[in-house]
Write a protein that holds these residues in place. Structure first.
Motif, PDB file in Angstrom:
ATOM      1  N   ASN A 235       0.995  -1.185  -0.073  1.00 47.68           N
ATOM      2  CA  ASN A 235       0.029   0.026   0.001  1.00 47.68           C
ATOM      3  C   ASN A 235       0.950   1.334   0.032  1.00 47.68           C
ATOM      4  OD1 ASN A 235      -1.760   2.184   0.805  1.00 47.68           O
ATOM      5  ND2 ASN A 235      -3.197   0.699   1.562  1.00 47.68           N
ATOM      6  N   TYR A 236       0.784   2.032  -1.077  1.00 49.37           N
ATOM      7  CA  TYR A 236       1.851   3.092  -1.248  1.00 49.37           C
ATOM      8  C   TYR A 236       1.353   4.242  -0.347  1.00 49.37           C
ATOM      9  CZ  TYR A 236      -1.538   4.841  -4.842  1.00 49.37           C
ATOM     10  OH  TYR A 236      -2.602   5.431  -5.688  1.00 49.37           O
ATOM     11  N   ARG A 237       0.391   4.260   0.574  1.00 47.53           N
ATOM     12  CA  ARG A 237      -0.120   5.156   1.471  1.00 47.53           C
ATOM     13  C   ARG A 237       0.700   4.808   2.819  1.00 47.53           C
ATOM     14  NH1 ARG A 237      -4.280   8.012  -0.728  1.00 47.53           N
ATOM     15  NH2 ARG A 237      -5.646   7.072  -2.365  1.00 47.53           N
ATOM     16  N   ASP A 238       1.190   3.832   3.013  1.00 51.00           N
ATOM     17  CA  ASP A 238       2.041   3.366   4.105  1.00 51.00           C
ATOM     18  C   ASP A 238       3.342   4.164   4.168  1.00 51.00           C
ATOM     19  OD1 ASP A 238       0.314   1.326   4.984  1.00 51.00           O
ATOM     20  OD2 ASP A 238       1.492  -0.172   4.098  1.00 51.00           O
TER      21      ASP A 238
ATOM     22  N   TYR B  83       7.453   1.237 -13.017  1.00 54.63           N
ATOM     23  CA  TYR B  83       6.318   1.696 -13.761  1.00 54.63           C
ATOM     24  C   TYR B  83       5.528   2.487 -13.115  1.00 54.63           C
ATOM     25  CZ  TYR B  83       2.479   1.236 -17.337  1.00 54.63           C
ATOM     26  OH  TYR B  83       1.599   1.605 -18.249  1.00 54.63           O
ATOM     27  N   ASP B  84       5.676   3.963 -13.761  1.00 56.69           N
ATOM     28  CA  ASP B  84       4.894   4.895 -12.618  1.00 56.69           C
ATOM     29  C   ASP B  84       4.025   5.858 -13.634  1.00 56.69           C
ATOM     30  OD1 ASP B  84       4.061   6.824 -10.727  1.00 56.69           O
ATOM     31  OD2 ASP B  84       6.033   7.741 -10.779  1.00 56.69           O
ATOM     32  N   PRO B  85       2.703   5.587 -13.289  1.00 56.90           N
ATOM     33  CA  PRO B  85       1.558   6.557 -13.953  1.00 56.90           C
ATOM     34  C   PRO B  85       1.107   7.495 -13.119  1.00 56.90           C
ATOM     35  CG  PRO B  85       0.703   4.459 -13.394  1.00 56.90           C
ATOM     36  CD  PRO B  85       1.993   4.114 -12.680  1.00 56.90           C
ATOM     37  N   VAL B  86       1.709   7.614 -11.788  1.00 59.13           N
ATOM     38  CA  VAL B  86       1.126   8.507 -10.821  1.00 59.13           C
ATOM     39  C   VAL B  86       1.556   9.589 -10.579  1.00 59.13           C
ATOM     40  CG1 VAL B  86       0.474   8.454  -8.329  1.00 59.13           C
ATOM     41  CG2 VAL B  86       0.354   6.346  -9.576  1.00 59.13           C
ATOM     42  N   GLY B  87       3.294   9.487 -10.572  1.00 56.75           N
ATOM     43  CA  GLY B  87       3.995  10.558 -10.048  1.00 56.75           C
ATOM     44  C   GLY B  87       4.887  10.332  -8.768  1.00 56.75           C
ATOM     45  N   LEU B  88       5.118   8.939  -8.599  1.00 59.21           N
ATOM     46  CA  LEU B  88       6.109   8.728  -7.413  1.00 59.21           C
ATOM     47  C   LEU B  88       7.686   8.425  -7.907  1.00 59.21           C
ATOM     48  CD1 LEU B  88       3.176   6.266  -5.886  1.00 59.21           C
ATOM     49  CD2 LEU B  88       4.134   8.243  -4.923  1.00 59.21           C
ATOM     50  N   VAL B  89       8.145   9.227  -8.508  1.00 59.31           N
ATOM     51  CA  VAL B  89       9.462   8.949  -9.175  1.00 59.31           C
ATOM     52  C   VAL B  89      10.258   9.246  -7.994  1.00 59.31           C
ATOM     53  CG1 VAL B  89      11.443   9.575 -10.650  1.00 59.31           C
ATOM     54  CG2 VAL B  89       9.033   9.418 -11.412  1.00 59.31           C
TER      55      VAL B  89
ATOM     56  N   VAL C 175      10.270   4.182 -15.488  1.00 60.31           N
ATOM     57  CA  VAL C 175       9.480   4.547 -16.689  1.00 60.31           C
ATOM     58  C   VAL C 175       8.361   5.494 -16.345  1.00 60.31           C
ATOM     59  CG1 VAL C 175       8.130   3.702 -18.558  1.00 60.31           C
ATOM     60  CG2 VAL C 175      10.124   2.315 -17.607  1.00 60.31           C
ATOM     61  N   VAL C 176       8.451   6.642 -16.763  1.00 64.06           N
ATOM     62  CA  VAL C 176       7.259   7.558 -16.575  1.00 64.06           C
ATOM     63  C   VAL C 176       6.229   7.477 -17.443  1.00 64.06           C
ATOM     64  CG1 VAL C 176       6.740  10.225 -16.074  1.00 64.06           C
ATOM     65  CG2 VAL C 176       9.095   9.249 -15.365  1.00 64.06           C
ATOM     66  N   ILE C 177       5.087   7.353 -16.992  1.00 64.42           N
ATOM     67  CA  ILE C 177       3.950   6.876 -17.837  1.00 64.42           C
ATOM     68  C   ILE C 177       2.765   8.149 -17.633  1.00 64.42           C
ATOM     69  CG2 ILE C 177       1.687   5.664 -18.189  1.00 64.42           C
ATOM     70  CD1 ILE C 177       4.671   4.456 -19.046  1.00 64.42           C
ATOM     71  N   GLY C 178       2.653   8.643 -16.567  1.00 59.32           N
ATOM     72  CA  GLY C 178       1.725   9.768 -16.414  1.00 59.32           C
ATOM     73  C   GLY C 178       1.744  10.443 -14.907  1.00 59.32           C
ATOM     74  N   PHE C 179       0.788  11.332 -14.698  1.00 57.78           N
ATOM     75  CA  PHE C 179       0.941  12.230 -13.462  1.00 57.78           C
ATOM     76  C   PHE C 179      -0.458  11.989 -12.850  1.00 57.78           C
ATOM     77  CE2 PHE C 179       3.570  13.802 -16.841  1.00 57.78           C
ATOM     78  CZ  PHE C 179       4.814  13.590 -16.370  1.00 57.78           C
ATOM     79  N   ALA C 180      -0.944  11.025 -12.611  1.00 58.22           N
ATOM     80  CA  ALA C 180      -2.318  10.867 -11.754  1.00 58.22           C
ATOM     81  C   ALA C 180      -2.339  11.761 -10.598  1.00 58.22           C
ATOM     82  CB  ALA C 180      -2.691   9.557 -11.960  1.00 58.22           C
ATOM     83  N   LYS C 181      -1.401  12.000  -9.610  1.00 53.31           N
ATOM     84  CA  LYS C 181      -1.365  12.267  -8.410  1.00 53.31           C
ATOM     85  C   LYS C 181      -1.486  13.862  -8.881  1.00 53.31           C
ATOM     86  CE  LYS C 181       2.512  12.751  -6.283  1.00 53.31           C
ATOM     87  NZ  LYS C 181       3.803  12.522  -5.417  1.00 53.31           N
ATOM     88  N   GLY C 182      -1.324  14.412 -10.082  1.00 52.69           N
ATOM     89  CA  GLY C 182      -1.610  15.824 -10.458  1.00 52.69           C
ATOM     90  C   GLY C 182      -0.635  16.942 -10.187  1.00 52.69           C
TER      91      GLY C 182
END
Length: 331
Positions: free
Chosen positions: A188-191, A211-217, A231-238
């Motif tokens: 869980n990446y909220r941990d 593999y990162d579509p969120v923005g956790l680089v 691999v940067v796929i997207g920025f769902a975190k905004g």
């Protein structure tokens, strides 16, 4: 026919109004006309109706970007009426047009709903892992947002390629779905200590491919292996990240981006090799698009988009646009 038409940019999906008087799109030379059976929703569809996405189609436009359906009329030799196809173009209307480069034949054994969940997510994930990430059998692959459409596709593909898959998500439900689709480990990446959990899972080695579509680089650089690839796929975190580049240097990290649609312009041969690889894995029974179980119709597209935006869903949210028919008289 029924469909949506964006004549001015909206504040959000709740402002969408379903039209019943739209004229069916007529195919130009070099196009096919398609009856849309199912449409897949993507997060960027929401941004696009607000004018916040990087690609801004001129007004007016039909929203949506992914579909599966039946060819009604064709002006090209590759397709004929009755062919089952899926592809990427505006999709939230009963009849649309597309060029051959925007569509593919639906593989044998794949439903319209599954096909509408396949065209964008699976090539994106395959190209991200294989072309850009150079993922190898036996490596550790860390997939973020593994409950979403591209994330679940990445989990399935990485597992099919022989990697050990570590999936992250923000809820127990999404983690369970990732586990059911091939993830070897779930986190869980909220941990607060999720990067330490990844280190423990990999016995200190770290993830070879992230593999990162969120923005956790930035956080991922804490648990990546020597010579690792992010691999940067997207920025769902905004938000867009600013990185401490010393970590890139010290661990010999590569950070690469993927804009799969741009391969059409710059490397069209990669488009075909990606589809060849995907069809091979699908024929071997290693890929199975995950469709979110709640049913949505054209009338409930605003609710579907809001559910997607609030991250209530997993897999691909599908809209049932019309019933397959030999006649369009009722559209």
């Amino acid at each position: 026919m029924k469909g949506y038409l964006i004549t001015e940019l909206l504040k959000g999906p709740e402002q969408l109004v379903l039209r019943t008087d739209l004229p069916p799109e007529e195919p130009k030379q070099g196009e096919v006309q398609i009856q849309v059976i199912a449409a897949g929703l993507n997060f960027f569809d929401i941004l696009q109706i607000q004018g916040k996405y990087q690609w801004k189609p001129p007004l007016p436009f039909i929203p949506g970007s992914e579909f599966a359906g039946v060819v009604l009329r064709s002006t090209v030799p590759e397709y004929k009426p009755g062919d089952r196809v899926f592809g990427s173009n505006h999709s939230l209307a009963q009849i649309i047009t597309a060029s051959p480069r925007q569509i593919q034949p639906i593989p044998k054994g794949m439903t319209y709903e599954q096909a509408a969940a396949f065209y964008i997510t699976f090539p994106t994930s395959y190209a991200g892992l294989v072309v850009r990430g150079q993922l190898q059998a036996g490596e550790y692959c860390l997939v973020h947002a593994a409950g979403g459409g591209v994330g679940l596709a990445a989990v399935q593909i990485a597992k099919a390629l022989g990697a050990t898959v570590i999936a992250t998500a923000g809820s127990a439900e999404k983690l369970a779905v990732a586990k059911a689709n091939g993830a070897d480990f779930i986190v869980n990446y909220r941990d607060k200590n999720w990067t330490e959990q990844v280190k423990q899972i990999t016995r200190g080695h770290g993830a070879d491919v992230v593999y990162d579509p969120v923005g956790l680089v930035e956080d991922s650089t804490r648990c990546i292996a020597w010579n690792g690839r992010i691999v940067v796929i997207g920025f769902a975190k905004g938000t867009f990240e600013k990185l401490p580049t010393n970590r890139i240097l010290l661990k010999n990290i590569s950070i690469v981006g993927l804009h799969f649609g741009a391969y059409t312009q710059f490397e069209p041969e990669t488009i075909q090799s990606t589809w060849d690889g995907l069809y091979k894995l699908h024929a071997e029974g290693k890929l199975d698009p995950v469709v979110y179980p709640k049913s949505y119709s054209l009338e409930t597209v605003p609710q579907a988009m809001n559910a997607l935006a609030s991250r209530e869903t997993y897999g691909k949210v599908i809209v049932k646009v019309s019933e397959e028919s030999n006649s369009t008289s009722k559209l």
